[in-house]
Design a protein around this motif. Structure first.
Motif, PDB file in Angstrom:
ATOM      1  N   GLY A 153      -2.713  11.395   3.370  1.00 23.12           N
ATOM      2  CA  GLY A 153      -2.090  11.312   2.056  1.00 23.12           C
ATOM      3  C   GLY A 153      -2.900  10.403   1.171  1.00 23.12           C
ATOM      4  O   GLY A 153      -3.989   9.961   1.535  1.00 23.12           O
ATOM      5  N   MET A 154      -2.346  10.097   0.022  1.00 19.64           N
ATOM      6  CA  MET A 154      -3.057   9.271  -0.960  1.00 19.64           C
ATOM      7  C   MET A 154      -2.053   8.470  -1.774  1.00 19.64           C
ATOM      8  O   MET A 154      -0.903   8.882  -1.936  1.00 19.64           O
ATOM      9  N   THR A 155      -2.527   7.383  -2.361  1.00 20.75           N
ATOM     10  CA  THR A 155      -1.705   6.604  -3.292  1.00 20.75           C
ATOM     11  C   THR A 155      -1.138   7.540  -4.368  1.00 20.75           C
ATOM     12  O   THR A 155       0.028   7.422  -4.762  1.00 20.75           O
ATOM     13  N   ALA A 170      -9.309   8.595   9.066  1.00 21.56           N
ATOM     14  CA  ALA A 170      -9.264   9.557  10.171  1.00 21.56           C
ATOM     15  C   ALA A 170      -8.934   8.838  11.477  1.00 21.56           C
ATOM     16  O   ALA A 170      -9.498   7.786  11.778  1.00 21.56           O
ATOM     17  N   LYS A 200     -14.044   3.507   2.988  1.00 24.50           N
ATOM     18  CA  LYS A 200     -12.752   3.000   3.445  1.00 24.50           C
ATOM     19  C   LYS A 200     -12.951   2.173   4.702  1.00 24.50           C
ATOM     20  O   LYS A 200     -13.365   2.680   5.726  1.00 24.50           O
ATOM     21  N   ARG A 219     -15.947  13.457   2.121  1.00 24.60           N
ATOM     22  CA  ARG A 219     -15.314  12.888   0.934  1.00 24.60           C
ATOM     23  C   ARG A 219     -16.279  13.072  -0.223  1.00 24.60           C
ATOM     24  O   ARG A 219     -17.447  12.729  -0.090  1.00 24.60           O
ATOM     25  N   GLY A 238      -4.285   7.180   6.730  1.00 22.64           N
ATOM     26  CA  GLY A 238      -4.986   6.268   5.823  1.00 22.64           C
ATOM     27  C   GLY A 238      -6.483   6.366   6.014  1.00 22.64           C
ATOM     28  O   GLY A 238      -7.248   6.165   5.082  1.00 22.64           O
ATOM     29  N   GLN A 275      -5.790  16.797  10.240  1.00 24.89           N
ATOM     30  CA  GLN A 275      -4.888  15.958   9.437  1.00 24.89           C
ATOM     31  C   GLN A 275      -3.518  16.617   9.287  1.00 24.89           C
ATOM     32  O   GLN A 275      -2.559  15.952   8.912  1.00 24.89           O
ATOM     33  N   HIS A 284       0.847  -1.189   0.000  1.00 24.26           N
ATOM     34  CA  HIS A 284       0.000   0.000   0.000  1.00 24.26           C
ATOM     35  C   HIS A 284       0.889   1.248   0.000  1.00 24.26           C
ATOM     36  O   HIS A 284       1.420   1.652   1.022  1.00 24.26           O
ATOM     37  N   ASP A 333     -11.278  14.691  -1.491  1.00 20.47           N
ATOM     38  CA  ASP A 333     -11.553  14.963  -0.082  1.00 20.47           C
ATOM     39  C   ASP A 333     -12.064  16.398   0.039  1.00 20.47           C
ATOM     40  O   ASP A 333     -11.694  17.274  -0.758  1.00 20.47           O
ATOM     41  N   TRP A 381      -9.979   0.293   0.362  1.00 16.35           N
ATOM     42  CA  TRP A 381     -11.120   0.844  -0.369  1.00 16.35           C
ATOM     43  C   TRP A 381     -12.172  -0.197  -0.727  1.00 16.35           C
ATOM     44  O   TRP A 381     -11.859  -1.316  -1.091  1.00 16.35           O
ATOM     45  N   LYS A 389     -15.668  11.739  -3.197  1.00 23.17           N
ATOM     46  CA  LYS A 389     -15.569  10.552  -4.057  1.00 23.17           C
ATOM     47  C   LYS A 389     -16.450   9.432  -3.496  1.00 23.17           C
ATOM     48  O   LYS A 389     -16.665   9.352  -2.282  1.00 23.17           O
ATOM     49  N   HIS A 418      -0.863  12.423  13.432  1.00 23.39           N
ATOM     50  CA  HIS A 418      -1.943  12.146  12.496  1.00 23.39           C
ATOM     51  C   HIS A 418      -1.470  12.552  11.099  1.00 23.39           C
ATOM     52  O   HIS A 418      -0.946  13.641  10.911  1.00 23.39           O
ATOM     53  N   ALA A 419      -1.647  11.650  10.132  1.00 24.20           N
ATOM     54  CA  ALA A 419      -1.128  11.912   8.781  1.00 24.20           C
ATOM     55  C   ALA A 419      -2.224  11.739   7.744  1.00 24.20           C
ATOM     56  O   ALA A 419      -3.145  10.941   7.932  1.00 24.20           O
TER      57      ALA A 419
HETATM   58  P1  AMP Z   1      -5.233   5.724  -0.369  1.00 24.56           P
HETATM   59  O1  AMP Z   1      -4.997   6.182  -1.741  1.00 24.56           O
HETATM   60  O2  AMP Z   1      -5.754   4.333  -0.272  1.00 24.56           O
HETATM   61  O3  AMP Z   1      -4.050   5.955   0.506  1.00 24.56           O
HETATM   62  O4  AMP Z   1      -6.403   6.606   0.231  1.00 24.56           O
HETATM   63  C1  AMP Z   1      -6.334   8.011   0.299  1.00 24.56           C
HETATM   64  C2  AMP Z   1      -7.596   8.544   0.915  1.00 24.56           C
HETATM   65  O5  AMP Z   1      -7.769   8.006   2.239  1.00 24.56           O
HETATM   66  C3  AMP Z   1      -7.632  10.021   1.097  1.00 24.56           C
HETATM   67  O6  AMP Z   1      -7.990  10.704  -0.085  1.00 24.56           O
HETATM   68  C4  AMP Z   1      -8.677  10.174   2.190  1.00 24.56           C
HETATM   69  O7  AMP Z   1      -9.993  10.075   1.682  1.00 24.56           O
HETATM   70  C5  AMP Z   1      -8.401   8.956   3.053  1.00 24.56           C
HETATM   71  N1  AMP Z   1      -7.482   9.311   4.149  1.00 24.56           N
HETATM   72  C6  AMP Z   1      -6.154   9.106   4.213  1.00 24.56           C
HETATM   73  N2  AMP Z   1      -5.653   9.551   5.387  1.00 24.56           N
HETATM   74  C7  AMP Z   1      -6.686  10.076   6.068  1.00 24.56           C
HETATM   75  C8  AMP Z   1      -6.824  10.719   7.340  1.00 24.56           C
HETATM   76  N3  AMP Z   1      -5.797  10.891   8.160  1.00 24.56           N
HETATM   77  N4  AMP Z   1      -8.051  11.149   7.685  1.00 24.56           N
HETATM   78  C9  AMP Z   1      -9.119  10.979   6.879  1.00 24.56           C
HETATM   79  N5  AMP Z   1      -9.057  10.366   5.680  1.00 24.56           N
HETATM   80  C10 AMP Z   1      -7.862   9.937   5.280  1.00 24.56           C
END
Ligand code: AMP
Length: 545
Positions: A328-330, A306, A442, A436, A304, A360, A232, A421, A447, A438, A325-326
């Motif tokens: 991010g996204m793929t 909240a 999650k 969100r 990943g 975040q 991941h 987001d 996903w 989209k 608390h972090a």
């Molecule tokens: P992924 O690409 O699988 O890492 O998912 C990314 C998505 O996960 C983000 O666009 C958010 O919707 C959600 N996400 C990741 N981190 C957080 C966080 N700390 N709080 C809330 N949502 C998160």
């Protein structure tokens, strides 16, 4: 006038070369699929990565050919991070939690040539190999004697037997730093998964940034346990930042339950861990009733999904561990923001600090962000106005692999990536996700495409319309339910409909419940209004809660 400094390309091979020369005796510890604990050093990692590079050359793989993995976090997987990318091939980490059909689709889409897998995934490989004509070599990440006699997978080799005859001498090739280095598919909101294709440059810059004090704050004094999977988003880039800093690395292998992770943290004196909230929920669930404490763990980065405020408090007050608390996204390699306090906030009351820690966090240098309204106009950073969150930077996706560019151009012609987001940003630059836009759910950090679920439900002859939404769940963060309307005169029970999902999607993606409704609310354009549906079901509780 150009600067007169050296211009070595930023290559992943430079990370492993540096690790070998400057902290060659740094330790890498892995719990293996076999159940035992394996130990070696960055020096061993570097030598075996070169053996792997030689094996790939011998296999006849061309520059940029894809080499896939279906593997847990472990040292052999880390060798692939460096041996595959370092030799100019593209490492494709596949999420084994997906449905076999989807995995076969992904392998074919990426045109993987070699696929290396942990023995836990042999049944998966047996199910998909015949559907993957591009793969010319299947490799099991194990010793030769661990390979069963008749697996049914043609030409299956053991990784150890494959690399053993190869020389540990290898001159890493030098090439353009924008060359592709690795790829990761993410479940899109519609249809098939899409791949982010990372480059050597994006990965190396991300590795630098991730190690910064206000980001993951990694150093040679840390022992780091990435629970976040290497399939991941490259375990949030930790393997690369580890090579750069020389921290001890501790890999949990397949044992991801709370008890095993806790025991590994204690046994290996882990100071720093990273994972999605569900993992920590399980670990705290194991520790609290038994009255267990941490001896060495100081910080944990949680993202990943909240992070629940109660988890931040529990880590801090009950266990003396700082939560970062972090978000991010793929598509962002993945780090975008981390929540660390600023100097002026250190004197705030605990409650005031807690309000900040739930957010975040602040953007890392290398990530610019903004929130915009429906017209694309930027909204103020007042902590109240919320809008679509857009980002840009050198480790953020420009175009999907074999796909389109989702970027939105601003007035200056600069492209911004729409995250899907919805967020606020306060005057100190702290971003908070509020919703969100989209259409995805999650669950446990993974996903579930609501559209896929709706399509399956609507394939049932009794169903007229289906809408899948996420419902809050204490362990998994969200779980899907599907609301359906039936065709006139048609009948189907909840159990029959849930049964209908079996085999059509991964087991954990099957909705927890079916809710029969008179009508699904629709907007003016005929689009399902899920916000309205959520309002209608606000008193609904998932079964068993
Ligand atoms: P992924 O690409 O699988 O890492 O998912 C990314 C998505 O996960 C983000 O666009 C958010 O919707 C959600 N996400 C990741 N981190 C957080 C966080 N700390 N709080 C809330 N949502 C998160």
């Amino acid at each position: 006038m150009l600067g007169l400094m050296q211009s070595q390309p930023l290559l992943i091979s430079s990370l492993i070369e540096f690790a070998e020369r400057h902290h060659g005796d740094g330790e890498i510890v892995s719990r293996r699929v076999e159940g035992d604990i394996h130990r070696y050093t960055y020096r061993d990692l570097a030598a075996r990565s070169r053996q792997l590079a030689n094996a790939l050359d011998k296999q006849g793989l061309a520059f940029s050919d894809r080499v896939a993995t279906l593997a847990w976090n472990g040292y052999r997987h880390m060798e692939m991070y460096f041996g595959v990318s370092g030799s100019g091939r593209v490492l494709h980490t596949i999420n084994p939690r997906l449905h076999p059909e989807q995995i076969a689709w992904i392998i074919n889409h990426a045109e993987d040539q070699v696929l290396c897998f942990d023995m836990s995934f042999l049944p998966l490989v047996q199910a998909v190999h015949a559907k993957c004509p591009t793969v010319k070599k299947w490799v099991a990440l194990c010793d030769a004697e661990k390979l069963p006699a008749d697996t049914g997978v043609p030409g299956l080799a053991s990784y150890e037997a494959w690399i053993a005859p190869q020389s540990a001498e290898y001159a890493w090739p030098q090439f353009d730093e924008n060359t592709a280095s690795s790829m990761c598919y993410t479940s899109g909101t519609t249809g098939n998964p899409k791949a982010a294709l990372y480059s050597h440059r994006s990965t190396t810059l991300h590795a630098y940034a991730a190690a910064l004090p206000d980001v993951m704050c990694l150093s040679a004094r840390d022992a780091v346990l990435p629970v976040v999977p290497m399939f991941h988003v490259n375990a949030w880039g930790i393997p690369y930042s580890a090579a750069l800093t020389g921290c001890k690395v501790v890999f949990p292998g397949p044992a991801m339950d709370g008890k095993s992770i806790y025991e590994l943290i204690e046994a290996e004196k882990v100071t720093y861990a990273a994972g999605v909230p569900t993992v920590w929920q399980m670990m705290l669930g194991h520790m609290k009733p038994a009255g267990l404490k941490f001896s060495t763990l100081k910080r944990t980065v949680i993202g990943g999904s909240a992070c629940p405020p109660a988890m931040i408090t529990a880590f801090q007050d009950d266990f003396g561990v700082e939560v970062l608390h972090a978000w991010g996204m793929t598509e962002m390699s993945p780090l975008g923001t981390l929540c660390t306090l600023k100097n002026k906030q250190l004197d705030l009351s605990k409650d005031e600090q807690m309000k900040i820690r739930q957010k975040q966090g602040r953007a890392i240098f290398g990530v610019d962000m903004k929130i915009v309204d429906g017209n694309g106009d930027e909204l103020p950073w007042d902590g109240k106005s919320y809008g679509d969150l857009l980002v840009r930077g050198p480790w953020i996706l420009d175009t999907y692999y074999k796909g389109e560019s989702p970027l939105i151009q601003d007035a200056q012609g600069r492209g911004w990536f729409p995250t899907g987001d919805v967020a606020t940003i306060d005057s100190n630059g702290f971003m908070q996700i509020t919703d969100r836009s989209k259409d995805v759910i999650k669950s446990g950090g993974e996903w579930i495409s609501s559209i896929d679920i709706e399509n399956i439900a609507m394939a049932h002859p009794a169903v007229a319309m289906a809408a899948c939404i996420g419902m809050p769940h204490p362990k998994w963060d969200e779980r899907p339910i599907v609301a359906v309307t039936l065709k006139p005169g048609a009948e189907v029970t909840r159990e029959e409909l849930l049964q209908f999902f079996e085999g059509k999607t991964a087991k954990w993606q099957i909705p927890d419940d079916v809710v029969f409704v008179e009508a699904i609310p629709l907007g003016a354009t005929g689009k399902m209004l899920k916000t309205r549906l959520r309002e209608q079901l606000k008193d609904y509780r998932l079964p068993g809660l």
